[in-house]
Design an enzyme around this catalytic site. Structure first.
Site, PDB file in Angstrom:
ATOM      1  N   ASN A  87     -17.297  54.762  45.016  1.00 23.47           N
ATOM      2  CA  ASN A  87     -17.595  55.039  43.615  1.00 23.47           C
ATOM      3  C   ASN A  87     -17.238  56.493  43.306  1.00 23.47           C
ATOM      4  OD1 ASN A  87     -18.695  52.436  43.342  1.00 23.47           O
ATOM      5  ND2 ASN A  87     -20.675  53.134  44.084  1.00 23.47           N
ATOM      6  N   GLY A  93     -20.027  54.874  38.721  1.00 26.09           N
ATOM      7  CA  GLY A  93     -21.336  54.553  39.295  1.00 26.09           C
ATOM      8  C   GLY A  93     -21.728  55.426  40.468  1.00 26.09           C
ATOM      9  N   HIS A 100     -18.281  59.111  50.023  1.00 29.37           N
ATOM     10  CA  HIS A 100     -18.702  58.136  51.029  1.00 29.37           C
ATOM     11  C   HIS A 100     -18.069  56.794  50.706  1.00 29.37           C
ATOM     12  CE1 HIS A 100     -21.611  58.211  47.720  1.00 29.37           C
ATOM     13  NE2 HIS A 100     -21.726  56.910  47.917  1.00 29.37           N
TER      14      HIS A 100
HETATM   15  P1  AMP Z   1     -23.082  55.933  45.204  1.00 28.58           P
HETATM   16  O1  AMP Z   1     -23.672  55.277  43.992  1.00 28.58           O
HETATM   17  O2  AMP Z   1     -21.739  55.369  45.564  1.00 28.58           O
HETATM   18  O3  AMP Z   1     -23.088  57.427  45.091  1.00 28.58           O
HETATM   19  O4  AMP Z   1     -23.994  55.489  46.412  1.00 28.58           O
HETATM   20  C1  AMP Z   1     -25.029  56.267  46.920  1.00 28.58           C
HETATM   21  C2  AMP Z   1     -25.774  55.378  47.876  1.00 28.58           C
HETATM   22  O5  AMP Z   1     -26.551  56.189  48.723  1.00 28.58           O
HETATM   23  C3  AMP Z   1     -26.719  54.380  47.208  1.00 28.58           C
HETATM   24  O6  AMP Z   1     -26.344  53.049  47.560  1.00 28.58           O
HETATM   25  C4  AMP Z   1     -28.093  54.752  47.759  1.00 28.58           C
HETATM   26  O7  AMP Z   1     -28.909  53.632  48.005  1.00 28.58           O
HETATM   27  C5  AMP Z   1     -27.731  55.492  49.024  1.00 28.58           C
HETATM   28  N1  AMP Z   1     -28.688  56.484  49.479  1.00 28.58           N
HETATM   29  C6  AMP Z   1     -29.309  57.447  48.755  1.00 28.58           C
HETATM   30  N2  AMP Z   1     -30.114  58.191  49.520  1.00 28.58           N
HETATM   31  C7  AMP Z   1     -29.997  57.702  50.778  1.00 28.58           C
HETATM   32  C8  AMP Z   1     -30.586  58.038  52.041  1.00 28.58           C
HETATM   33  N3  AMP Z   1     -31.467  59.044  52.158  1.00 28.58           N
HETATM   34  N4  AMP Z   1     -30.236  57.315  53.130  1.00 28.58           N
HETATM   35  C9  AMP Z   1     -29.364  56.284  53.006  1.00 28.58           C
HETATM   36  N5  AMP Z   1     -28.766  55.922  51.860  1.00 28.58           N
HETATM   37  C10 AMP Z   1     -29.089  56.610  50.763  1.00 28.58           C
END
Ligand code: AMP
Ligand code: ZN
Length: 113
Positions: A87, A93, A100
């Site tokens: 994303n 989003g 990542h």
């Molecule tokens: P995005 O919307 O592509 O930026 O995805 C961020 C992702 O990080 C989301 O799916 C969250 O659930 C995940 N996320 C946020 N904080 C953590 C955390 N501490 N450990 C693991 N995943 C996380």
């Protein structure tokens, strides 16, 4: 490295993450709010926001993550297909501004994209 970035903090060991793989370039953790039975996040050790700020020198890293996805998906039990998603920006989003790659798989239906 970015001091306030949640993924940098996980990489530095300041907050916990459920790691499934790591090497000199990246760390892979379970997403804390899984959107599918298998939901991994491939996180480069180097902080950069997203594909907007990726550079030519990231070519190998970006390719490596694409090629690592099938192996990790399979190892985690996604044996019948998976998605590989990045994303970028508000309309993409993106919530965490440390690039990542999501790896989503396992039996459907999934909660969301
Ligand atoms: P995005 O919307 O592509 O930026 O995805 C961020 C992702 O990080 C989301 O799916 C969250 O659930 C995940 N996320 C946020 N904080 C953590 C955390 N501490 N450990 C693991 N995943 C996380
Ligand atoms: Zn970061």
């Amino acid at each position: 490295m970015s001091s306030n970035c949640i993924f940098c903090k996980i990489i530095r060991g300041e907050i916990p993450g459920r790691k499934v793989y790591e090497d000199e370039d990246l760390v892979v953790i379970h997403d804390i709010h899984p959107a599918a039975p298998v939901h991994l996040l491939m996180v480069p050790r180097e902080h950069f926001d997203n594909l907007d700020t990726a550079e030519d020198r990231h070519l190998r890293l970006l390719g490596k993550m694409q090629l690592l996805a099938p192996r990790l998906a399979r190892e985690q039990g996604a044996t019948n297909g998976y998605r590989v998603v990045t994303n970028n920006g508000p309309d993409g989003g993106q919530e965490v501004y440390h690039l990542h790659v999501h790896v989503l798989g396992g039996p459907r239906p999934w909660k969301r994209l």
